[in-house]
Design a protein around this motif. Structure first.
Motif, PDB file in Angstrom:
ATOM      1  N   GLY A   1     -46.997-143.208 -23.147  1.00 33.45           N
ATOM      2  CA  GLY A   1     -47.601-144.392 -22.551  1.00 33.45           C
ATOM      3  C   GLY A   1     -49.104-144.440 -22.672  1.00 33.45           C
ATOM      4  N   ASP A   2     -49.756-143.347 -23.107  1.00 31.79           N
ATOM      5  CA  ASP A   2     -51.207-143.357 -23.279  1.00 31.79           C
ATOM      6  C   ASP A   2     -51.589-144.331 -24.390  1.00 31.79           C
ATOM      7  OD1 ASP A   2     -51.500-141.536 -21.306  1.00 31.79           O
ATOM      8  OD2 ASP A   2     -51.981-139.828 -22.596  1.00 31.79           O
ATOM      9  N   LEU A   3     -52.675-145.057 -24.177  1.00 25.21           N
ATOM     10  CA  LEU A   3     -53.188-146.007 -25.148  1.00 25.21           C
ATOM     11  C   LEU A   3     -54.345-145.385 -25.914  1.00 25.21           C
ATOM     12  CD1 LEU A   3     -53.164-149.331 -23.082  1.00 25.21           C
ATOM     13  CD2 LEU A   3     -51.458-148.509 -24.706  1.00 25.21           C
ATOM     14  N   LEU A   4     -54.329-145.555 -27.225  1.00 24.00           N
ATOM     15  CA  LEU A   4     -55.360-145.023 -28.098  1.00 24.00           C
ATOM     16  C   LEU A   4     -56.152-146.171 -28.697  1.00 24.00           C
ATOM     17  CD1 LEU A   4     -53.330-142.253 -29.975  1.00 24.00           C
ATOM     18  CD2 LEU A   4     -54.572-142.086 -27.812  1.00 24.00           C
ATOM     19  N   ALA A   5     -57.475-146.023 -28.691  1.00 23.88           N
ATOM     20  CA  ALA A   5     -58.379-147.031 -29.244  1.00 23.88           C
ATOM     21  C   ALA A   5     -59.306-146.375 -30.253  1.00 23.88           C
ATOM     22  CB  ALA A   5     -59.179-147.711 -28.131  1.00 23.88           C
ATOM     23  N   THR A   6     -59.986-147.186 -31.034  1.00 21.77           N
ATOM     24  CA  THR A   6     -60.930-146.640 -32.009  1.00 21.77           C
ATOM     25  C   THR A   6     -62.105-146.001 -31.292  1.00 21.77           C
ATOM     26  OG1 THR A   6     -61.950-148.834 -32.146  1.00 21.77           O
ATOM     27  CG2 THR A   6     -60.305-148.271 -33.807  1.00 21.77           C
ATOM     28  N   SER A   7     -62.550-144.854 -31.820  1.00 20.80           N
ATOM     29  CA  SER A   7     -63.680-144.143 -31.215  1.00 20.80           C
ATOM     30  C   SER A   7     -65.015-144.588 -31.786  1.00 20.80           C
ATOM     31  CB  SER A   7     -63.508-142.638 -31.427  1.00 20.80           C
ATOM     32  OG  SER A   7     -63.506-142.324 -32.820  1.00 20.80           O
ATOM     33  N   GLY A   8     -65.013-145.160 -33.000  1.00 23.94           N
ATOM     34  CA  GLY A   8     -66.258-145.606 -33.616  1.00 23.94           C
ATOM     35  C   GLY A   8     -67.079-144.505 -34.242  1.00 23.94           C
ATOM     36  N   LEU A   9     -66.533-143.275 -34.348  1.00 27.49           N
ATOM     37  CA  LEU A   9     -67.289-142.147 -34.892  1.00 27.49           C
ATOM     38  C   LEU A   9     -67.247-142.077 -36.416  1.00 27.49           C
ATOM     39  CD1 LEU A   9     -66.306-139.335 -32.365  1.00 27.49           C
ATOM     40  CD2 LEU A   9     -68.332-140.796 -32.357  1.00 27.49           C
ATOM     41  N   ASP A  10     -66.358-142.834 -37.039  1.00 30.44           N
ATOM     42  CA  ASP A  10     -66.241-142.760 -38.491  1.00 30.44           C
ATOM     43  C   ASP A  10     -67.195-143.690 -39.207  1.00 30.44           C
ATOM     44  OD1 ASP A  10     -65.037-145.016 -37.556  1.00 30.44           O
ATOM     45  OD2 ASP A  10     -63.322-144.935 -38.923  1.00 30.44           O
ATOM     46  N   GLY A  11     -67.897-144.553 -38.489  1.00 32.38           N
ATOM     47  CA  GLY A  11     -68.801-145.479 -39.133  1.00 32.38           C
ATOM     48  C   GLY A  11     -68.105-146.622 -39.839  1.00 32.38           C
ATOM     49  N   VAL A  12     -66.817-146.832 -39.553  1.00 33.24           N
ATOM     50  CA  VAL A  12     -66.051-147.912 -40.185  1.00 33.24           C
ATOM     51  C   VAL A  12     -65.540-148.881 -39.127  1.00 33.24           C
ATOM     52  CG1 VAL A  12     -64.039-148.485 -41.587  1.00 33.24           C
ATOM     53  CG2 VAL A  12     -65.395-146.459 -42.133  1.00 33.24           C
TER      54      VAL A  12
ATOM     55  N   LEU B   1     -61.314-150.825 -30.186  1.00 38.01           N
ATOM     56  CA  LEU B   1     -60.222-151.664 -30.686  1.00 38.01           C
ATOM     57  C   LEU B   1     -58.888-150.970 -30.437  1.00 38.01           C
ATOM     58  CD1 LEU B   1     -61.714-152.833 -34.101  1.00 38.01           C
ATOM     59  CD2 LEU B   1     -61.685-154.077 -31.932  1.00 38.01           C
ATOM     60  N   PRO B   2     -57.870-151.664 -29.901  1.00 36.64           N
ATOM     61  CA  PRO B   2     -56.560-151.026 -29.677  1.00 36.64           C
ATOM     62  C   PRO B   2     -55.940-150.569 -30.991  1.00 36.64           C
ATOM     63  CG  PRO B   2     -56.737-153.118 -28.500  1.00 36.64           C
ATOM     64  CD  PRO B   2     -57.902-153.058 -29.426  1.00 36.64           C
ATOM     65  N   VAL B   3     -55.370-149.360 -30.982  1.00 36.72           N
ATOM     66  CA  VAL B   3     -54.782-148.788 -32.203  1.00 36.72           C
ATOM     67  C   VAL B   3     -53.288-148.535 -32.032  1.00 36.72           C
ATOM     68  CG1 VAL B   3     -54.817-146.847 -33.807  1.00 36.72           C
ATOM     69  CG2 VAL B   3     -56.959-147.759 -32.903  1.00 36.72           C
ATOM     70  N   ALA B   4     -52.931-147.678 -31.075  1.00 36.27           N
ATOM     71  CA  ALA B   4     -51.527-147.258 -30.970  1.00 36.27           C
ATOM     72  C   ALA B   4     -51.226-146.847 -29.538  1.00 36.27           C
ATOM     73  CB  ALA B   4     -51.237-146.116 -31.929  1.00 36.27           C
ATOM     74  N   LYS B   5     -49.923-146.608 -29.309  1.00 37.73           N
ATOM     75  CA  LYS B   5     -49.423-146.172 -28.013  1.00 37.73           C
ATOM     76  C   LYS B   5     -48.553-144.943 -28.213  1.00 37.73           C
ATOM     77  CE  LYS B   5     -46.768-147.925 -24.054  1.00 37.73           C
ATOM     78  NZ  LYS B   5     -46.043-149.105 -23.518  1.00 37.73           N
ATOM     79  N   VAL B   6     -48.723-143.965 -27.351  1.00 42.56           N
ATOM     80  CA  VAL B   6     -47.947-142.726 -27.446  1.00 42.56           C
ATOM     81  C   VAL B   6     -46.516-142.999 -27.006  1.00 42.56           C
ATOM     82  CG1 VAL B   6     -47.729-140.343 -26.644  1.00 42.56           C
ATOM     83  CG2 VAL B   6     -50.003-141.323 -27.043  1.00 42.56           C
ATOM     84  N   THR B   7     -45.568-142.683 -27.889  1.00 38.65           N
ATOM     85  CA  THR B   7     -44.153-142.929 -27.593  1.00 38.65           C
ATOM     86  C   THR B   7     -43.352-141.650 -27.378  1.00 38.65           C
ATOM     87  OG1 THR B   7     -43.682-143.020 -29.975  1.00 38.65           O
ATOM     88  CG2 THR B   7     -44.166-145.103 -28.859  1.00 38.65           C
ATOM     89  N   LEU B   8     -43.815-140.516 -27.910  1.00 36.29           N
ATOM     90  CA  LEU B   8     -43.048-139.272 -27.797  1.00 36.29           C
ATOM     91  C   LEU B   8     -43.999-138.086 -27.875  1.00 36.29           C
ATOM     92  CD1 LEU B   8     -40.291-137.801 -27.692  1.00 36.29           C
ATOM     93  CD2 LEU B   8     -40.274-137.870 -30.197  1.00 36.29           C
ATOM     94  N   VAL B   9     -43.814-137.134 -26.954  1.00 32.36           N
ATOM     95  CA  VAL B   9     -44.596-135.891 -26.947  1.00 32.36           C
ATOM     96  C   VAL B   9     -43.618-134.727 -26.904  1.00 32.36           C
ATOM     97  CG1 VAL B   9     -46.343-134.522 -25.760  1.00 32.36           C
ATOM     98  CG2 VAL B   9     -46.511-137.025 -25.763  1.00 32.36           C
ATOM     99  N   GLU B  10     -43.647-133.893 -27.924  1.00 25.87           N
ATOM    100  CA  GLU B  10     -42.790-132.709 -28.007  1.00 25.87           C
ATOM    101  C   GLU B  10     -43.665-131.464 -28.017  1.00 25.87           C
ATOM    102  OE1 GLU B  10     -39.095-134.644 -30.619  1.00 25.87           O
ATOM    103  OE2 GLU B  10     -40.286-132.990 -31.413  1.00 25.87           O
ATOM    104  N   ARG B  11     -43.444-130.596 -27.027  1.00 23.79           N
ATOM    105  CA  ARG B  11     -44.179-129.333 -26.945  1.00 23.79           C
ATOM    106  C   ARG B  11     -43.201-128.197 -27.241  1.00 23.79           C
ATOM    107  NH1 ARG B  11     -48.883-131.050 -24.298  1.00 23.79           N
ATOM    108  NH2 ARG B  11     -48.554-132.923 -23.007  1.00 23.79           N
ATOM    109  N   ARG B  12     -43.338-127.615 -28.412  1.00 21.31           N
ATOM    110  CA  ARG B  12     -42.424-126.577 -28.858  1.00 21.31           C
ATOM    111  C   ARG B  12     -43.026-125.203 -28.629  1.00 21.31           C
ATOM    112  NH1 ARG B  12     -41.171-129.451 -34.721  1.00 21.31           N
ATOM    113  NH2 ARG B  12     -40.284-131.405 -33.871  1.00 21.31           N
ATOM    114  N   GLY B  13     -42.154-124.285 -28.219  1.00 20.43           N
ATOM    115  CA  GLY B  13     -42.631-122.940 -27.910  1.00 20.43           C
ATOM    116  C   GLY B  13     -42.974-122.127 -29.137  1.00 20.43           C
ATOM    117  N   GLU B  14     -42.354-122.444 -30.301  1.00 20.91           N
ATOM    118  CA  GLU B  14     -42.596-121.625 -31.489  1.00 20.91           C
ATOM    119  C   GLU B  14     -43.874-121.998 -32.221  1.00 20.91           C
ATOM    120  OE1 GLU B  14     -39.959-125.104 -32.647  1.00 20.91           O
ATOM    121  OE2 GLU B  14     -40.089-123.622 -31.010  1.00 20.91           O
TER     122      GLU B  14
END
Length: 326
Positions: A226-237, A242-255
């Motif tokens: 559910g976290d929202l990701l936006a542009t950081s503006g650090l690439d100079g482009v 600006l809205p970019v994407a939304k987190v849909t799945l987080v998998e934390r694997r032990g290996e």
């Protein structure tokens, strides 16, 4: 009885003629011949076209009641939809008016804070409206072609957005068109900022072109669905925010020491028809710096000219004063 009045035709019992089977075979052969002739030599096409032309007014006349009924039904349904759309639009207008009022207050407050902290003003980049023509023919990439190109001022690397968020980036520019690589392409990458935690990272397109993912993110990183990701503006482009994407799945694997984070782009490329092509941030800053340098040079030139005029006026005054001495 006169001979002229006698019926010379044989009675029906004695009449001879082709049998029913013979007539059936003859009609079938004639039908097969006509079908073959029509399919192979198009012999019946002119007759069919003439018949269709002759029957067209009659068909339209017979369809008039049906068309009138459908038009009436469409009108009634359209009226109902229009009334519902008006109610919905009025409700949205009220909500947008409230949001606009709050946005204006926040913008004024942001401007005052920037002036108080002596920060530079927010960037206002140039944009060019474009329309998506078609998707690229390459099945292994996620690209679209827009109807603006080099002749319209489009440059390689320019960000492309729509009303939802970032769509991608211009990668190829032609004279009258340009190719845009979408964020879900396997070769796409964009720096992002988690709006909840303010953590910076880079988002990449999946190898299958179905979405995006965060790579090289620590397993204990503060990220959740559910976290929202936006542009950081650090690439100079890309301009920041600006809205970019939304987190849909987080998998934390032990290996492994990295987390697998899947993203869904906010801007849907399949439904995007009209887009905006922004000027790259580095080009905008270079243009701003050049304009500032030109303005400074003009100000220095004006100050120098003013100083020279004052010196000339002082010299003329001193010369005039010296000329009046006895």
């Amino acid at each position: 009885m006169p001979l002229g009045t006698l019926d010379r035709n044989p009675p029906p019992f004695f009449r001879q003629g082709p049998s029913a089977l013979t007539k059936l075979l003859l009609c079938a052969a004639l039908a097969v011949f006509l079908m073959v002739a029509d399919a192979r030599f198009k012999l019946v096409a002119p007759a069919r076209a003439a018949l269709a032309l002759a029957l067209h007014p009659l068909q339209r006349l017979l369809l008039t009641p049906v068309d009138a009924m459908e038009s009436l039904q469409d009108y009634l349904r359209g009226t109902e939809r229009a009334i519902e759309a008006e109610k919905k639009a009025s409700h949205q207008l009220v909500m947008q008016a409230e949001r606009l009022s709050r946005a204006e207050q926040l913008q004024a407050e942001n401007q005052r804070l920037r002036e108080l902290l002596d920060l530079r003003p927010a960037l206002q980049v140039k944009s060019v409206a474009a329309e998506v023509l078609y998707e690229a023919t390459d099945p292994y990439s996620r690209r679209v072609v827009i109807d603006r190109g080099r002749s319209h001022g489009i440059k390689p690397g320019a960000p492309v957005i729509n009303d939802k968020g970032v769509l991608g980036q211009v990668t190829r520019v032609y004279t009258l068109s340009a190719e845009v690589t979408l964020l879900s392409d396997k070769d796409a990458a964009i720096p992002v900022l988690n709006t909840r935690t303010q953590q910076r990272n880079a988002a990449f397109g999946n190898t299958d072109g179905s979405g995006m993912e965060l790579r090289f993110l620590a397993a204990n990183a503060d990220v959740k669905e559910g976290d929202l990701l936006a542009t950081s503006g650090l690439d100079g482009v890309y301009p920041p925010g600006l809205p970019v994407a939304k987190v849909t799945l987080v998998e934390r694997r032990g290996e492994t020491s990295f987390a697998h984070v899947s993203l869904q782009p906010i801007a849907k490329a399949d439904s995007a028809r009209h887009v905006l092509v922004l000027e790259p941030l580095d080009l905008h800053e270079a243009a701003m710096a050049e304009a500032a340098a030109v303005a400074a040079a003009e100000a220095a030139s004006a100050a120098s000219a003013k100083t020279q005029r004052k010196a000339a006026a002082a010299a003329a005054a001193a010369s005039a004063k010296g000329g009046h001495k006895p």
